[in-house]
Scaffold this active site. Structure first.
Site, PDB file in Angstrom:
ATOM      1  N   ASN A  13       0.882  -1.175   0.000  1.00  0.00           N
ATOM      2  CA  ASN A  13       0.000   0.000   0.000  1.00  0.00           C
ATOM      3  C   ASN A  13       0.915   1.220   0.000  1.00  0.00           C
ATOM      4  O   ASN A  13       1.526   1.533   1.019  1.00  0.00           O
ATOM      5  CB  ASN A  13      -0.898   0.007   1.248  1.00  0.00           C
ATOM      6  CG  ASN A  13      -1.668   1.315   1.382  1.00  0.00           C
ATOM      7  OD1 ASN A  13      -1.875   2.022   0.396  1.00  0.00           O
ATOM      8  ND2 ASN A  13      -2.089   1.638   2.593  1.00  0.00           N
ATOM      9  N   LYS A  15       0.144   4.270  -0.252  1.00  0.00           N
ATOM     10  CA  LYS A  15      -0.461   5.478   0.338  1.00  0.00           C
ATOM     11  C   LYS A  15      -0.267   6.663  -0.618  1.00  0.00           C
ATOM     12  O   LYS A  15      -0.373   6.483  -1.822  1.00  0.00           O
ATOM     13  CB  LYS A  15       0.138   5.751   1.718  1.00  0.00           C
ATOM     14  CG  LYS A  15       0.168   4.503   2.605  1.00  0.00           C
ATOM     15  CD  LYS A  15       0.442   4.799   4.038  1.00  0.00           C
ATOM     16  CE  LYS A  15       0.691   3.506   4.788  1.00  0.00           C
ATOM     17  NZ  LYS A  15       0.363   3.586   6.192  1.00  0.00           N
ATOM     18  N   HIS A  98      -9.341   1.159   4.489  1.00  0.00           N
ATOM     19  CA  HIS A  98      -8.072   1.357   5.209  1.00  0.00           C
ATOM     20  C   HIS A  98      -8.308   2.310   6.383  1.00  0.00           C
ATOM     21  O   HIS A  98      -9.106   3.248   6.286  1.00  0.00           O
ATOM     22  CB  HIS A  98      -7.022   1.933   4.258  1.00  0.00           C
ATOM     23  CG  HIS A  98      -5.648   1.900   4.855  1.00  0.00           C
ATOM     24  ND1 HIS A  98      -5.202   2.868   5.714  1.00  0.00           N
ATOM     25  CD2 HIS A  98      -4.637   1.002   4.739  1.00  0.00           C
ATOM     26  CE1 HIS A  98      -3.965   2.571   6.101  1.00  0.00           C
ATOM     27  NE2 HIS A  98      -3.602   1.439   5.522  1.00  0.00           N
ATOM     28  N   GLU A 100      -6.688   4.707   7.511  1.00  0.00           N
ATOM     29  CA  GLU A 100      -6.462   6.134   7.236  1.00  0.00           C
ATOM     30  C   GLU A 100      -7.681   6.747   6.557  1.00  0.00           C
ATOM     31  O   GLU A 100      -7.993   7.915   6.760  1.00  0.00           O
ATOM     32  CB  GLU A 100      -5.179   6.314   6.399  1.00  0.00           C
ATOM     33  CG  GLU A 100      -3.938   6.063   7.253  1.00  0.00           C
ATOM     34  CD  GLU A 100      -2.738   5.543   6.487  1.00  0.00           C
ATOM     35  OE1 GLU A 100      -2.704   5.655   5.250  1.00  0.00           O
ATOM     36  OE2 GLU A 100      -1.820   5.007   7.147  1.00  0.00           O
ATOM     37  N   GLU A 170      -5.549  -5.122  10.291  1.00  0.00           N
ATOM     38  CA  GLU A 170      -4.555  -4.086  10.530  1.00  0.00           C
ATOM     39  C   GLU A 170      -4.872  -3.331  11.822  1.00  0.00           C
ATOM     40  O   GLU A 170      -5.704  -2.404  11.807  1.00  0.00           O
ATOM     41  CB  GLU A 170      -4.541  -3.090   9.375  1.00  0.00           C
ATOM     42  CG  GLU A 170      -4.197  -3.704   8.042  1.00  0.00           C
ATOM     43  CD  GLU A 170      -3.522  -2.699   7.119  1.00  0.00           C
ATOM     44  OE1 GLU A 170      -2.420  -2.988   6.664  1.00  0.00           O
ATOM     45  OE2 GLU A 170      -4.092  -1.616   6.886  1.00  0.00           O
ATOM     46  N   GLY A 176       2.153   2.205  10.518  1.00  0.00           N
ATOM     47  CA  GLY A 176       3.080   3.326  10.343  1.00  0.00           C
ATOM     48  C   GLY A 176       3.730   3.790  11.641  1.00  0.00           C
ATOM     49  O   GLY A 176       4.341   4.849  11.695  1.00  0.00           O
ATOM     50  N   SER A 216       3.195  -2.258  10.220  1.00  0.00           N
ATOM     51  CA  SER A 216       4.645  -2.257  10.439  1.00  0.00           C
ATOM     52  C   SER A 216       5.300  -3.619  10.168  1.00  0.00           C
ATOM     53  O   SER A 216       6.284  -3.972  10.805  1.00  0.00           O
ATOM     54  CB  SER A 216       4.983  -1.764  11.849  1.00  0.00           C
ATOM     55  OG  SER A 216       4.517  -0.435  12.028  1.00  0.00           O
TER      56      SER A 216
END
Ligand code: PEP
Length: 255
Positions: A13, A15, A98, A100, A170, A176, A216
């Site tokens: 991904n 991003k 996701h 985010e 996730e 991150g 991560s």
């Protein structure tokens, strides 16, 4: 991973990283490093990079995806992209839900479900993200949160359509941040998702269903995470922007 039962999938991904020319360069660097992998290799890139990515990946074992899709076929949704637009240019995969998107762009379980439906209807394959926030883990409601997110996202999805979905567990606190779930934590929640799939569909569907871990995952911790029986691959953020690191994870999934 249990490759005798289900596909192992390593997906990147990107991003909001990489311009089109950087996309071409990075995929060209990755291609020889991941050639012949014994797992699926997918790179999900920003919309603007899609043409460069499809072109660079042509003839290789790298498949391309994007990071979101709108649920409407067309209309007054400034800044959005429809599933039909993606299939027409030959994009096979899309990440939906996701954290985010949930955190910064108002994504809810209901809009995740609408996007999943639209993607499946147009023939896209979905990488569906679920995961708890730190306070939810601390409150002891991880399983409930992940079960609820998954159940709502899959409303109206048939057993046949389920074959075109992968779930990435996730934990939001691990994305991150450099904080990885322990292999046991990752396996535990992936197993919870598999049990839910079995309840909603069937044991056979659950056994064949790919559940990735993301948060991560990197070249150092991938072996341990991927050795877990219910971890069928990874959704990789930061480490998918480095050809060497990404290829180490692909090799770990190819063992
Ligand atoms: C992600 O963006 O899905 C992700 C897992 O990011 P990172 O690997 O950087 O934690």
């Amino acid at each position: 991973m249990d490759k005798s039962k289900r596909a192992a999938v390593i997906a990147g991904n990107w991003k909001m990283n990489k311009t089109p020319s950087e996309t071409t360069a990075l995929i060209n660097e990755m291609k020889p490093l991941v050639a012949g992998a014994d797992c699926k290799v997918i790179l999900c890139v920003p919309y603007i990079d899609v043409f460069a990515a499809l072109d660079a990946a042509k003839g290789s074992n790298i498949e391309i995806g994007v990071e979101n899709v709108h649920w409407a076929e067309s209309g007054a949704f400034t800044g959005e992209v429809s599933a039909k637009m993606l299939t027409e240019v030959g994009v096979p995969y899309v990440i939906i839900g996701h954290s985010e998107r949930r955190q910064y762009f108002g994504e809810t379980d209901e809009t995740v479900n609408k996007r999943v439906r639209a993607a499946l209807d147009a023939g896209l394959k979905v990488i569906l993200c679920v995961g708890e926030r730190l306070e939810q883990r601390e409150q002891g409601v991880t399983d409930e949160v992940v079960r609820m997110q998954t159940k709502i996202a899959l409303q109206g999805v048939t057993s046949e359509e389920l074959k075109n979905i992968i779930i990435a567990y996730e934990p939001v606190w691990a994305i991150g941040t450099g904080k990885t779930a322990t292999p046991e934590q990752a396996n535990e929640v992936n197993h919870v998702i598999r049990v839910l799939i079995s309840e909603l569909y069937s044991k056979a569907d659950a056994d064949a269903f790919t559940v990735q871990y993301g948060g991560s995952m990197n070249a150092k911790n991938c072996d341990e995470l991927l050795a877990q029986p219910d971890v069928d691959g990874g959704l990789i953020g930061g480490a998918s922007l480095k050809a060497q690191d990404f290829s180490i994870i692909v090799k770990a999934a190819s063992k």
